[in-house]
Design a protein around this motif. Structure first.
Motif, PDB file in Angstrom:
ATOM      1  N   VAL A   8       0.931  -1.329  -0.144  1.00  0.00           N
ATOM      2  CA  VAL A   8       0.021   0.031  -0.218  1.00  0.00           C
ATOM      3  C   VAL A   8       0.798   1.205  -0.042  1.00  0.00           C
ATOM      4  O   VAL A   8       1.603   1.494   0.869  1.00  0.00           O
ATOM      5  CB  VAL A   8      -0.914   0.006   1.202  1.00  0.00           C
ATOM      6  CG1 VAL A   8      -1.762   1.243   1.131  1.00  0.00           C
ATOM      7  CG2 VAL A   8      -1.874  -1.075   1.203  1.00  0.00           C
ATOM      8  N   VAL A  26      -6.389   1.195   6.579  1.00  0.00           N
ATOM      9  CA  VAL A  26      -5.408   0.063   6.133  1.00  0.00           C
ATOM     10  C   VAL A  26      -5.219  -1.069   7.089  1.00  0.00           C
ATOM     11  O   VAL A  26      -5.425  -2.350   6.806  1.00  0.00           O
ATOM     12  CB  VAL A  26      -3.990   0.387   5.453  1.00  0.00           C
ATOM     13  CG1 VAL A  26      -3.332  -0.901   4.941  1.00  0.00           C
ATOM     14  CG2 VAL A  26      -4.259   1.756   4.552  1.00  0.00           C
ATOM     15  N   GLN A  29      -8.168  -3.508   7.360  1.00  0.00           N
ATOM     16  CA  GLN A  29      -8.647  -4.162   6.415  1.00  0.00           C
ATOM     17  C   GLN A  29      -8.676  -5.573   6.984  1.00  0.00           C
ATOM     18  O   GLN A  29      -8.050  -6.201   7.834  1.00  0.00           O
ATOM     19  CB  GLN A  29      -7.464  -4.385   5.229  1.00  0.00           C
ATOM     20  CG  GLN A  29      -7.586  -2.890   4.573  1.00  0.00           C
ATOM     21  CD  GLN A  29      -8.878  -2.612   3.637  1.00  0.00           C
ATOM     22  OE1 GLN A  29      -9.178  -3.513   2.859  1.00  0.00           O
ATOM     23  NE2 GLN A  29      -9.586  -1.618   4.137  1.00  0.00           N
ATOM     24  N   THR A  34      -0.356  -7.143   4.168  1.00  0.00           N
ATOM     25  CA  THR A  34       0.133  -5.870   3.576  1.00  0.00           C
ATOM     26  C   THR A  34       1.402  -5.672   4.114  1.00  0.00           C
ATOM     27  O   THR A  34       1.602  -5.565   5.163  1.00  0.00           O
ATOM     28  CB  THR A  34      -1.155  -5.071   3.891  1.00  0.00           C
ATOM     29  OG1 THR A  34      -1.181  -4.828   5.247  1.00  0.00           O
ATOM     30  CG2 THR A  34      -2.227  -5.423   3.245  1.00  0.00           C
ATOM     31  N   ILE A  36       2.774  -1.265   4.367  1.00  0.00           N
ATOM     32  CA  ILE A  36       2.328   0.030   4.318  1.00  0.00           C
ATOM     33  C   ILE A  36       3.689   0.922   4.138  1.00  0.00           C
ATOM     34  O   ILE A  36       4.370   0.900   4.842  1.00  0.00           O
ATOM     35  CB  ILE A  36       1.436   0.634   5.341  1.00  0.00           C
ATOM     36  CG1 ILE A  36       0.363  -0.202   5.667  1.00  0.00           C
ATOM     37  CG2 ILE A  36       1.011   1.954   5.100  1.00  0.00           C
ATOM     38  CD1 ILE A  36      -0.523   0.101   6.789  1.00  0.00           C
ATOM     39  N   TRP A  93     -10.640   3.850   3.257  1.00  0.00           N
ATOM     40  CA  TRP A  93     -10.912   2.650   2.617  1.00  0.00           C
ATOM     41  C   TRP A  93     -11.937   2.069   3.410  1.00  0.00           C
ATOM     42  O   TRP A  93     -11.745   1.837   4.433  1.00  0.00           O
ATOM     43  CB  TRP A  93     -10.009   1.426   2.391  1.00  0.00           C
ATOM     44  CG  TRP A  93      -8.808   1.955   1.248  1.00  0.00           C
ATOM     45  CD1 TRP A  93      -9.222   2.599   0.145  1.00  0.00           C
ATOM     46  CD2 TRP A  93      -7.702   1.177   1.119  1.00  0.00           C
ATOM     47  NE1 TRP A  93      -8.159   2.446  -0.594  1.00  0.00           N
ATOM     48  CE2 TRP A  93      -7.038   1.750  -0.145  1.00  0.00           C
ATOM     49  CE3 TRP A  93      -6.831   0.223   1.900  1.00  0.00           C
ATOM     50  CZ2 TRP A  93      -5.872   1.273  -0.353  1.00  0.00           C
ATOM     51  CZ3 TRP A  93      -5.403  -0.230   1.251  1.00  0.00           C
ATOM     52  CH2 TRP A  93      -4.934   0.483   0.078  1.00  0.00           C
TER      53      TRP A  93
END
Length: 361
Positions: A8, A26, A29, A34, A36, A93
């Protein structure tokens, strides 16, 4: 949910509070594999201190100010993931965003990226907005005449066999596949924060760093031609409607028009194969923009630049002459006409306001 790593990339500039809100969405989620990457594009506020609270949950790079696309490209260079997600520092998001889009790219493994619709909100949070715009993409598309249909196929998400079980608020949305290269001549289609990119499909393609306001527009148009895409009409992203000091839309509208005209030259007019098929459409769109730019320059008393735009418009199509164009040419030849044009516009606006007030009485 296990699966491939998603990188991300969050570019930011002087948004210490907002970037933390973006990071939090984020971390919230349902898809957790992930990394970042925050690229601080030379902030002069307390961004560095604000993001320190996340520790090793983010990778933070501070660089001299070079613009949002340069920051995005640096983040892409640092990314280790199979997929790339671009999140603007003032956007948020929905918690299912990555889970849905990773599943789509794994299922439709022949496309380079997927993107979705988005919700536009004002105020501190999406929940606090009494009247959010739930179909954000329509604010870009619905007012544009002569749009080109982008999708070759469409089906309901619920009808797609073989999808994993996902934590979604609804299964009642559509999935479409195709190519937005030609439609992007007329208007943008992709909010960067609402996309997910297959890194291996990028090749050498990167966001153009010479421009800001049209850079992502051009990037996704080129990427679509290169690899195709999948679109979902469910909103996965919350786009904040505000006018902070660093928002790109605060720029001079005339400059943005000039950049769009230049983008058409660089992309669709320079594409010989495309121009051979749809050259009339390229001419029509660009000629309209040139006349808009000429009118704006006349209103700003820039007769020389207005004449240059009018000359370029005439060279594109020597046979098509509208009354509007004839009037603009006349005004461009008269010193001081810009002041008169502004006065006429103010008078017309005043008359409309008066008529509206009278109709309400």
């Amino acid at each position: 949910m296990s699966g491939p790593l998603v990188s991300v990339v969050i570019p930011t500039y002087n948004r210490a509070a907002l970037v933390c809100e973006a990071i939090d969405t984020v971390l919230a989620q349902t898809y957790q594999n992930t990394e970042i990457i925050v690229i601080d594009d030379g902030s002069t506020d307390d961004t560095t201190a604000a993001v320190q609270k996340y520790g090793d949950r983010i990778r933070y790079t501070r660089r001299p100010n070079a613009g949002v696309n340069a920051a995005r490209n640096l983040g892409i260079k640092q990314a280790r993931g199979e997929y790339l997600a671009l999140l603007d520092s003032d956007d948020l998001w929905a918690p299912y965003k990555l889970e849905l889009q990773v599943a789509l790219l794994r299922y439709f493994n022949d496309v380079g990226f997927t993107f979705s619709n988005f919700l536009i909100f004002k105020g501190p949070t999406p929940e606090s907005d009494i009247l959010p715009i739930t179909d954000g993409l329509s604010t870009w598309l619905d007012h544009v005449p002569g749009r080109i249909e982008p999708y070759r196929w469409e089906r309901s998400f619920a009808s797609i066999k073989g999808m994993p079980e996902l934590q979604l608020p609804t299964q009642d949305f559509m999935v479409s596949g195709g190519d937005i290269y030609a439609p992007s001549l007329v208007c943008p289609y992709v909010l960067p924060s609402a996309s997910l990119i297959r890194k291996s499909a990028l090749g050498q393609l990167r966001l153009p760093e010479i421009i800001a306001t049209c850079g992502d527009w051009e990037f996704f148009a080129r990427f679509s031609k290169q690899s195709g895409c999948v679109y979902t009409n469910i909103s996965t992203t919350y786009n904040r409607s505000h006018e902070d000091a660093v928002r790109l839309t605060r720029g001079d509208p005339g400059v943005r028009l000039g950049r769009r005209i230049a983008m058409i030259d660089r992309v669709w007019r320079a594409d010989k194969e495309f121009y051979a098929k749809l050259g009339d459409k390229v001419d029509e769109v660009q000629r309209g923009l040139l006349l808009q730019a000429a009118r704006r320059d006349l209103l700003s008393a820039r007769r020389g630049q207005a004449r240059a735009y009018l000359k370029r418009a005439a060279s594109i199509d020597t046979e098509r002459k509208s009354i509007q164009e004839s009037v603009l040419r006349l005004l461009a030849s008269i010193p001081g006409s810009g002041w008169g044009l502004r006065g006429m516009r103010a008078t017309l606006n005043g008359a409309r306001e008066l008529a509206a007030r009278v109709s309400q009485q």
